[in-house]
Design a protein around this motif. Structure first.
Motif, PDB file in Angstrom:
ATOM      1  N   ILE A 157       2.958  -8.540  -8.168  1.00  0.00           N
ATOM      2  CA  ILE A 157       2.208  -7.305  -8.445  1.00  0.00           C
ATOM      3  C   ILE A 157       0.802  -7.266  -7.514  1.00  0.00           C
ATOM      4  N   ILE A 158      -0.100  -8.168  -7.669  1.00  0.00           N
ATOM      5  CA  ILE A 158      -1.203  -8.379  -7.015  1.00  0.00           C
ATOM      6  C   ILE A 158      -0.819  -8.123  -5.404  1.00  0.00           C
ATOM      7  N   ILE A 159       0.031  -8.875  -4.955  1.00  0.00           N
ATOM      8  CA  ILE A 159       0.471  -8.709  -3.420  1.00  0.00           C
ATOM      9  C   ILE A 159       0.973  -7.344  -3.118  1.00  0.00           C
ATOM     10  N   LEU A 160       1.745  -6.849  -3.871  1.00  0.00           N
ATOM     11  CA  LEU A 160       2.286  -5.775  -3.475  1.00  0.00           C
ATOM     12  C   LEU A 160       0.988  -4.424  -3.574  1.00  0.00           C
ATOM     13  N   ILE A 161       0.308  -4.453  -4.470  1.00  0.00           N
ATOM     14  CA  ILE A 161      -0.633  -3.473  -4.723  1.00  0.00           C
ATOM     15  C   ILE A 161      -1.720  -3.589  -3.337  1.00  0.00           C
ATOM     16  N   ILE A 162      -1.959  -4.792  -3.043  1.00  0.00           N
ATOM     17  CA  ILE A 162      -2.845  -5.140  -2.027  1.00  0.00           C
ATOM     18  C   ILE A 162      -2.295  -4.851  -0.743  1.00  0.00           C
ATOM     19  N   ALA A 163      -0.878  -4.976  -0.415  1.00  0.00           N
ATOM     20  CA  ALA A 163      -0.371  -4.960   0.757  1.00  0.00           C
ATOM     21  C   ALA A 163       0.295  -3.532   1.016  1.00  0.00           C
ATOM     22  N   ASP A 164       0.502  -2.673  -0.266  1.00  0.00           N
ATOM     23  CA  ASP A 164       1.127  -1.416   0.143  1.00  0.00           C
ATOM     24  C   ASP A 164       0.003  -0.177  -0.062  1.00  0.00           C
ATOM     25  N   SER A 165      -0.186   0.684   1.017  1.00  0.00           N
ATOM     26  CA  SER A 165      -1.233   1.573   0.785  1.00  0.00           C
ATOM     27  C   SER A 165      -0.884   2.705  -0.141  1.00  0.00           C
ATOM     28  N   HIS A 166       0.335   2.880  -0.420  1.00  0.00           N
ATOM     29  CA  HIS A 166       1.021   3.710  -1.407  1.00  0.00           C
ATOM     30  C   HIS A 166       0.099   3.490  -2.884  1.00  0.00           C
ATOM     31  N   LEU A 167      -0.076   2.268  -2.914  1.00  0.00           N
ATOM     32  CA  LEU A 167      -0.487   1.845  -4.370  1.00  0.00           C
ATOM     33  C   LEU A 167      -1.900   1.739  -4.439  1.00  0.00           C
ATOM     34  N   HIS A 168      -2.557   2.273  -3.398  1.00  0.00           N
ATOM     35  CA  HIS A 168      -4.256   2.260  -3.333  1.00  0.00           C
ATOM     36  C   HIS A 168      -4.828   3.642  -4.117  1.00  0.00           C
ATOM     37  N   SER A 169      -4.568   3.429  -5.490  1.00  0.00           N
ATOM     38  CA  SER A 169      -5.122   4.436  -6.248  1.00  0.00           C
ATOM     39  C   SER A 169      -5.718   3.612  -7.608  1.00  0.00           C
ATOM     40  N   PRO A 170      -6.501   4.624  -8.323  1.00  0.00           N
ATOM     41  CA  PRO A 170      -7.235   3.890  -9.368  1.00  0.00           C
ATOM     42  C   PRO A 170      -6.372   3.300 -10.219  1.00  0.00           C
ATOM     43  N   MET A 171      -5.148   4.032 -10.657  1.00  0.00           N
ATOM     44  CA  MET A 171      -4.250   3.117 -11.542  1.00  0.00           C
ATOM     45  C   MET A 171      -3.766   1.940 -11.208  1.00  0.00           C
ATOM     46  N   TYR A 172      -3.633   1.685  -9.996  1.00  0.00           N
ATOM     47  CA  TYR A 172      -3.067   0.502  -9.562  1.00  0.00           C
ATOM     48  C   TYR A 172      -3.973  -0.581  -9.278  1.00  0.00           C
ATOM     49  N   PHE A 173      -5.106  -0.080  -8.977  1.00  0.00           N
ATOM     50  CA  PHE A 173      -6.442  -1.054  -8.853  1.00  0.00           C
ATOM     51  C   PHE A 173      -6.561  -1.494 -10.353  1.00  0.00           C
ATOM     52  N   PHE A 174      -6.528  -0.758 -11.392  1.00  0.00           N
ATOM     53  CA  PHE A 174      -6.654  -1.395 -12.882  1.00  0.00           C
ATOM     54  C   PHE A 174      -5.332  -2.459 -13.059  1.00  0.00           C
ATOM     55  N   LEU A 175      -4.363  -2.054 -12.719  1.00  0.00           N
ATOM     56  CA  LEU A 175      -3.169  -2.797 -12.919  1.00  0.00           C
ATOM     57  C   LEU A 175      -2.976  -4.256 -12.080  1.00  0.00           C
ATOM     58  N   CYS A 176      -3.906  -4.069 -10.826  1.00  0.00           N
ATOM     59  CA  CYS A 176      -4.030  -5.215 -10.108  1.00  0.00           C
ATOM     60  C   CYS A 176      -5.136  -6.124 -10.885  1.00  0.00           C
ATOM     61  N   ILE A 177      -6.053  -5.574 -11.262  1.00  0.00           N
ATOM     62  CA  ILE A 177      -7.180  -6.338 -12.232  1.00  0.00           C
ATOM     63  C   ILE A 177      -6.500  -7.003 -13.399  1.00  0.00           C
ATOM     64  N   LEU A 178      -5.898  -6.071 -13.984  1.00  0.00           N
ATOM     65  CA  LEU A 178      -4.950  -6.811 -15.318  1.00  0.00           C
ATOM     66  C   LEU A 178      -4.256  -7.908 -14.774  1.00  0.00           C
ATOM     67  N   SER A 179      -3.462  -7.758 -13.853  1.00  0.00           N
ATOM     68  CA  SER A 179      -2.495  -9.056 -13.509  1.00  0.00           C
ATOM     69  C   SER A 179      -3.311  -9.899 -12.786  1.00  0.00           C
ATOM     70  N   SER A 180      -4.484  -9.954 -12.492  1.00  0.00           N
ATOM     71  CA  SER A 180      -5.310 -11.130 -12.124  1.00  0.00           C
ATOM     72  C   SER A 180      -5.849 -11.838 -13.284  1.00  0.00           C
ATOM     73  N   VAL A 181      -6.404 -10.918 -14.312  1.00  0.00           N
ATOM     74  CA  VAL A 181      -6.782 -11.428 -15.521  1.00  0.00           C
ATOM     75  C   VAL A 181      -5.501 -12.232 -16.007  1.00  0.00           C
ATOM     76  N   ASP A 182      -4.245 -11.736 -16.116  1.00  0.00           N
ATOM     77  CA  ASP A 182      -3.144 -12.516 -16.761  1.00  0.00           C
ATOM     78  C   ASP A 182      -2.669 -13.831 -16.074  1.00  0.00           C
ATOM     79  N   LEU A 183      -2.910 -13.590 -14.565  1.00  0.00           N
ATOM     80  CA  LEU A 183      -2.601 -14.803 -13.953  1.00  0.00           C
ATOM     81  C   LEU A 183      -3.600 -15.997 -14.265  1.00  0.00           C
TER      82      LEU A 183
END
Length: 310
Positions: free
Chosen positions: A45-71
């Protein structure tokens, strides 16, 4: 009479399933599957959100942080728990125990606040779509994440300052890993202040964010009912259902653990509940968000250079 002997505690003995070797073997394979799924899912999830510009939105920014915390949460104690399954009475050094315990506390508090922030993001997206990007600006999003981490650091530092120092040689933790409640139960010095702060902070950390999430989703529900098109309602529901599922699992287990009256010793039920929010939730988050989210699935196929199947 001489002064009573005091034995300095330099390590703790963990007795999670030491008395049940067969159960420990099954437990190892179960946790290994959970750990690998969590590692792969959150990392992807972290890789996809960073790599795909379609996911560069606040919703997926928070999801990336959540996945980082969980990792980080998965790697804090789980590898050591897996290794300990091969030992009858595994030990952990005093300072390693403290690091494991307070890093875990820091991450759990961060996730509590972060889930409330994600609920507000969904509220802004559904209830005020025309002003969404003005409300959830990048500066505001980053400020929310920094504030949540700052709050977590302060809460953890206060717990560190209030931790007991005298254990009178008592070093057997009835748990799979170092956990704050089990740790405090070993102290023979006065733990009234630290226990009081833990209970008060638990109420403050868990109840306001949970109430905020419930009220927020109540308002989102009313807004969804006013959407005329069936497709619009379905899209709004699918956007929120993943987050609601994660909130239910995480808050449900952690509130049972920290808001119920505390016994003098850790029970098997306490150990299982702590595994639910500390081990299973980091695994469930990426599964829930990826399996129920077309954007994430679409990003997967785009990043890996294949057309998404119909």
């Amino acid at each position: 009479m001489g002064a009573p002997n005091k034995t300095m505690v330099t390590e703790f003995i963990l007795i999670g399933l030491s008395e049940h070797p067969r159960a420990q073997a099954v437990f190892f394979w179960f946790l290994l599957m959970v750990y690998l799924t969590s590692l792969l899912g959150n990392g992807l999830i972290i890789i996809l959100i960073i790599a795909d510009s379609h996911l560069h939105s606040p919703m997926y920014f928070f999801l990336c942080i959540l996945s980082s915390v969980d990792l980080i949460l998965s790697n804090n104690a789980l590898p050591e728990i897996l290794v300990n399954c091969f030992f009858y009475k595994p030990t952990v050094s005093f300072y390693r125990c403290l690091v494991q315990m307070y890093v875990g506390l820091l991450l759990i508090v961060t996730e509590c606040v972060l889930l409330a922030i994600m609920a507000y993001d969904r509220f802004a997206a559904i209830c005020q779509p025309l002003h969404y990007m003005q409300i959830m600006s990048w500066r505001f999003c980053i400020s929310l994440v920094v504030a949540s981490m700052g709050f977590s650091v302060v809460t953890t530092l206060i717990n560190v300052l209030l931790q007991p120092t005298d254990f009178c040689g008592r070093n057997i933790i009835n748990h799979f890993a170092c956990e704050l409640q089990s740790f405090l139960k070993l102290a023979c010095s006065d733990t009234h202040t630290s226990e009081l702060f833990m209970h008060v902070s638990s109420l403050f950390i868990l109840i306001p964010p949970f109430v905020f999430i419930v009220v927020t989703y109540g308002r989102i529900g009313l807004a969804v009912l006013r959407i005329r098109s069936t497709q619009g309602r379905k899209k709004a529901f699918s956007t929120c259902s993943s987050h609601l599922t994660v909130v239910s699992v995480f808050y449900g287990t952690i509130m049972i653990m920290y808001l119920k009256p505390q016994a003098k010793s850790s029970s098997d039920q306490d150990k299982i509940i702590s595994l639910m929010y500390g081990v299973l939730t980091p695994m469930l988050n990426p599964l829930i968000y990826s399996l129920r989210n077309k954007d994430v699935k679409g990003a997967f196929w785009r990043v890996f250079g294949r057309k998404m199947p119909e």
